[in-house]
Design a protein around this motif. Sequence first.
Motif, PDB file in Angstrom:
ATOM      1  N   SER A   1       1.336  -1.179 -11.390  1.00 55.25           N
ATOM      2  CA  SER A   1       1.693   0.220 -11.104  1.00 55.25           C
ATOM      3  C   SER A   1       1.488   0.565  -9.638  1.00 55.25           C
ATOM      4  O   SER A   1       2.193   1.416  -9.116  1.00 55.25           O
ATOM      5  N   ALA A   2       0.543  -0.112  -8.975  1.00 54.81           N
ATOM      6  CA  ALA A   2       0.393   0.133  -7.538  1.00 54.81           C
ATOM      7  C   ALA A   2       1.681  -0.251  -6.807  1.00 54.81           C
ATOM      8  O   ALA A   2       2.152   0.466  -5.934  1.00 54.81           O
TER       9      ALA A   2
ATOM     10  N   GLU B   1       4.654  -0.333  -8.091  1.00 54.65           N
ATOM     11  CA  GLU B   1       5.684   0.635  -8.450  1.00 54.65           C
ATOM     12  C   GLU B   1       5.539   1.914  -7.610  1.00 54.65           C
ATOM     13  O   GLU B   1       6.531   2.486  -7.183  1.00 54.65           O
ATOM     14  N   CYS B   2       4.285   2.339  -7.375  1.00 56.59           N
ATOM     15  CA  CYS B   2       4.057   3.575  -6.618  1.00 56.59           C
ATOM     16  C   CYS B   2       4.391   3.401  -5.149  1.00 56.59           C
ATOM     17  O   CYS B   2       5.047   4.249  -4.560  1.00 56.59           O
ATOM     18  N   ASP B   3       3.892   2.361  -4.540  1.00 52.62           N
ATOM     19  CA  ASP B   3       4.032   2.219  -3.094  1.00 52.62           C
ATOM     20  C   ASP B   3       3.784   0.764  -2.715  1.00 52.62           C
ATOM     21  O   ASP B   3       2.645   0.317  -2.624  1.00 52.62           O
TER      22      ASP B   3
ATOM     23  N   SER C   1       4.161  -1.129   0.069  1.00 57.34           N
ATOM     24  CA  SER C   1       3.438  -1.635   1.232  1.00 57.34           C
ATOM     25  C   SER C   1       1.981  -1.194   1.205  1.00 57.34           C
ATOM     26  O   SER C   1       1.114  -1.914   1.687  1.00 57.34           O
ATOM     27  N   ALA C   2       1.710  -0.024   0.595  1.00 56.15           N
ATOM     28  CA  ALA C   2       0.305   0.350   0.424  1.00 56.15           C
ATOM     29  C   ALA C   2      -0.385  -0.653  -0.497  1.00 56.15           C
ATOM     30  O   ALA C   2      -1.531  -1.049  -0.267  1.00 56.15           O
ATOM     31  N   ALA C   3       0.325  -1.103  -1.528  1.00 58.93           N
ATOM     32  CA  ALA C   3      -0.253  -2.080  -2.446  1.00 58.93           C
ATOM     33  C   ALA C   3      -0.591  -3.360  -1.693  1.00 58.93           C
ATOM     34  O   ALA C   3      -1.664  -3.943  -1.881  1.00 58.93           O
TER      35      ALA C   3
ATOM     36  N   PHE D   1      -3.593   5.534   5.535  1.00 58.67           N
ATOM     37  CA  PHE D   1      -2.296   5.802   6.146  1.00 58.67           C
ATOM     38  C   PHE D   1      -2.244   7.219   6.707  1.00 58.67           C
ATOM     39  O   PHE D   1      -2.906   8.124   6.204  1.00 58.67           O
TER      40      PHE D   1
ATOM     41  N   ARG E   1      -0.984   7.682   1.401  1.00 54.51           N
ATOM     42  CA  ARG E   1      -0.158   6.910   0.475  1.00 54.51           C
ATOM     43  C   ARG E   1      -0.998   6.393  -0.677  1.00 54.51           C
ATOM     44  O   ARG E   1      -1.256   5.208  -0.801  1.00 54.51           O
ATOM     45  N   LEU E   2      -1.402   7.317  -1.532  1.00 54.10           N
ATOM     46  CA  LEU E   2      -2.141   6.935  -2.729  1.00 54.10           C
ATOM     47  C   LEU E   2      -1.158   6.428  -3.777  1.00 54.10           C
ATOM     48  O   LEU E   2       0.049   6.608  -3.644  1.00 54.10           O
ATOM     49  N   PHE E   3      -1.696   5.798  -4.825  1.00 56.31           N
ATOM     50  CA  PHE E   3      -0.850   5.434  -5.955  1.00 56.31           C
ATOM     51  C   PHE E   3      -0.791   6.674  -6.853  1.00 56.31           C
ATOM     52  O   PHE E   3      -1.631   6.876  -7.728  1.00 56.31           O
ATOM     53  N   GLY E   4       0.226   7.500  -6.592  1.00 56.54           N
ATOM     54  CA  GLY E   4       0.248   8.869  -7.083  1.00 56.54           C
ATOM     55  C   GLY E   4       0.197   9.064  -8.585  1.00 56.54           C
ATOM     56  O   GLY E   4      -0.318  10.065  -9.054  1.00 56.54           O
ATOM     57  N   THR E   5       0.731   8.124  -9.365  1.00 52.70           N
ATOM     58  CA  THR E   5       0.732   8.336 -10.811  1.00 52.70           C
ATOM     59  C   THR E   5      -0.550   7.800 -11.454  1.00 52.70           C
ATOM     60  O   THR E   5      -0.782   7.988 -12.636  1.00 52.70           O
ATOM     61  N   MET E   6      -1.371   7.093 -10.662  1.00 56.48           N
ATOM     62  CA  MET E   6      -2.592   6.528 -11.231  1.00 56.48           C
ATOM     63  C   MET E   6      -3.748   7.509 -11.069  1.00 56.48           C
ATOM     64  O   MET E   6      -3.721   8.378 -10.200  1.00 56.48           O
TER      65      MET E   6
ATOM     66  N   ALA F   1      -7.844  -0.375  -8.099  1.00 56.36           N
ATOM     67  CA  ALA F   1      -6.716  -1.138  -7.561  1.00 56.36           C
ATOM     68  C   ALA F   1      -7.023  -1.603  -6.143  1.00 56.36           C
ATOM     69  O   ALA F   1      -6.646  -2.698  -5.736  1.00 56.36           O
TER      70      ALA F   1
ATOM     71  N   ARG G   1     -10.606   4.132  -1.635  1.00 56.05           N
ATOM     72  CA  ARG G   1      -9.760   3.022  -2.061  1.00 56.05           C
ATOM     73  C   ARG G   1      -9.801   1.898  -1.027  1.00 56.05           C
ATOM     74  O   ARG G   1      -9.869   0.717  -1.376  1.00 56.05           O
TER      75      ARG G   1
END
Lengths: 306, 294, 256
Positions: free
Chosen positions: A181-182, A184-186, A188-190, C83, C87-92, C100, C163
């Motif tokens: 899911s990371a 899927e969200c973003d 390059s941030a992942a 960032f 740029r968080l993982f918005g749905t998590m 993560a 994070r």
Amino acid sequence: MHLNPYHLQIASFALINIMLALGVYVTLSTGQLTLGSAGFMGIGAYTTAVLTVNCHVPVPVGIVAGGLLAGVAGVATGFPALRLRGVYLAVATLGLGEMLRVVFIRWEVLTGGAVGFTGIPQMGRETLDMLNTYGLNPQGIGLKDNEFTAFSVFLILLLIAILTVWAILRQSSSRVGRAFSAIECDESAAGAMGIDIHYYKVLAFGEGAFISGLAGALYAHTASYISPADFTYHRAVEVLAFAVLGGIETAWGAVIGAAVLTVLPETLRFISSYRYVVYGIILVAAMVYRPQGLIDRALLRRFTAK
Amino acid sequence: MLAQQLINGITLGGIYAVVALGYTMVFGVLDIINMAHGEVVMFGAFAGMLLASGLGAPLWAVFAGAVIAAGALGYLLELLSLRPLRRRRVTAKLAPLISTIGVSILLENVALKLFGPGNHPFKTPLSDMKFSLAGVDIYLVQMVILGISLMLAAALYLWLYRTKEGLSLRAVAEDSEIASILGVNIDRAITITVVTASMAGGAAGVLIGMAYSNVSTQMGVSIGLKGLAIIIFGGMGSVGGAVAGGLILGLAETLIAAYWDSGYRDAAAFFIITLVLLVRPQGLFGRDAAAMRH
Amino acid sequence: MILAVEDISISFGGLSALDKVSFTVDEHEITGVIGPNGAGKTTLFNIITSVFTPSSGNVYLHGKTITALKSHVINKMGVSRTFQNIRLFGTMTVIENVMAGRHARMDSGVLGCVFRTKRQRSEEHYARDKAVELLEFVGLSGQWDSVSGNLSYGMQRRLEIARALASEPSLLLLDEPVAGMNDVERAEIFGLIGRISRTGVAVLLIEHNMPLVMGLCQKIVVLDFGKKIAEGTPEFIKTHPEVIEAYLGKEDDEGG
């Protein structure tokens, strides 16, 4: 005891559709939309058909082999897919699916061509024969032979579908699922957070194709007849409709979406002949009114909180 | 023999080019692949078929009818499946793709209910007229198809690059927010784009009907796939790429069918898609790799 | 010296974004990269974390080159970042984001995750404890199960720092961590950065407003139009003629 083989058959096809939707879901959970799921389904179906009929391999072995070969094909697709995003990937996988369908039609020696592949061992009959060799008989529990075969197919599919959902749910609530899911969200941030994007995207492709292939193999041993018409672009779109209606945030979405869209046309007879029209409307309406699908994470959290 | 095949291939390629132009226009302005474009082409073909085979209408009326029907369909498509996404600010990247896929299967199956399965003959007054030139049979229809496709391509190009209307469309394609600040009516620009692309699609539908002498409700999927293959090959949003890609695919298919195995003709498009995406994802005439980061 | 950037150059579409930039970051220190908007600060971060590959020059971490390694490998080697535009993982959820972020310090694969091996369970348990610890450290207690996209702006900044810390970095890159904050919030985040530094993590932070970071950083690197114009202690930078020239008149519109 009385069972309606017709209802059991619908339930069985619903379970196969659930598996197919889960296959699309897993790949989509990394943000990769594939329209080639019907092709992977076909690889699974033809593999087990050829193995069990031509090579006399036991049915369970054929099914697993079908899933694995589709998974290998998925991994092989996953690498070039890394270079593509969004619509490009969707169109490329669409092309792949159609190319596979042409192969199913043209490779007549193995596949029977456009006419199709007949005489694939049916899981229910196989189970019945096995019982008979042990001197057992379904009449002992008050079931006719056709009731028993339909029921055993249903049970086998139910078991495998439950196992698949269980495995996917466990994966999503762990390190691998968080990586999916990371990404899927973003993306390059992942990557900056230490997640190997390439590895997990290919993995998701392989897993999705494996599940689609498994579903295809199970379909072959349920219907006992397959033809290239079973693995068209329309099939892929139908499966996408299942996943999108149910919701692509959790595996439950695929389950609910496939179950609803399989059972609905059967219960509402007048819908049945317009099912694709309904699928079309559902896709548009879902995107406009509830792009996250019927079941989203917020809804699930509300359930689990209670 | 070869000359004959080349003429057939170029004719087919001209049609494909017009189909691909419809995709490329919508992608160029909206950054969306209209997955229902193949079905719009199919509806145009059926409108033409009803007028030509049913009423025996003259060729200009056949084209006019098909273009109007397809344009109307394009308007509905924008109104019902694209505009609501903009209104509700749906940001999911794949939403327009999935929504137009929905429209495509909806249209295909509505057509199936309306017109029935199988091939429907498409007869025009020109159907059987042909002449021979240096031992090569040339059907009048082929000349008409080629002429009309080239005219359509040229007209679209001039409209996009030489008129004020075209300029505002390209402004939207570049950056819709800035275009809107500069006074371009975004909804209007998008509607014009989708309707024009669909009208071209309607004309392409008639051309296909004339080329194959019949139409079917399933033609949308296969023609749509070919259009997609061409714009991927030629580069998304490129007019020249669409024309060149169309001609190349038309020739490739004709030659494959003539010299190898007609069963693999339809695979040519998929093969091209796969190959191009692997080797040069931005397409032959694509601007740069940044275009695919969307 | 933990990080050394050596003669880094990169250009986009013929425009030079960074031109032969060199500087070093020392352990246990907070180093600031300052410069007006468009000076190439974020590009520098993107090169260190390998989002971009420089056209020339090298980046060294603990003396080993990390130029053009994959982003996730660089993270595993001990570099983590935030960032400019969060740029968080918005749905998590909040805690999922932090867990993560710990990806590189965990190693369960598909089979471990599906079959929940003993090893996987203890790893997961430990990761959760660590995440809770970090969330408390950055001042985000009790919101662990909210969706990260629903947090307030300031909370999202804190979460992004948590994070980034989850991978236990030896070097933390912060891209304008106090952008858009009021004085109170800014003081809190600066306090947090100080605490991070005291745990032994080297910090490299970007800020375009120079006076803000003077008191926080032990060393400052000044960029202007892709070139380094000065490097040194805040006192040295304050009196540097080129820096004064680059900044004259700019503080009025960027003083916020």
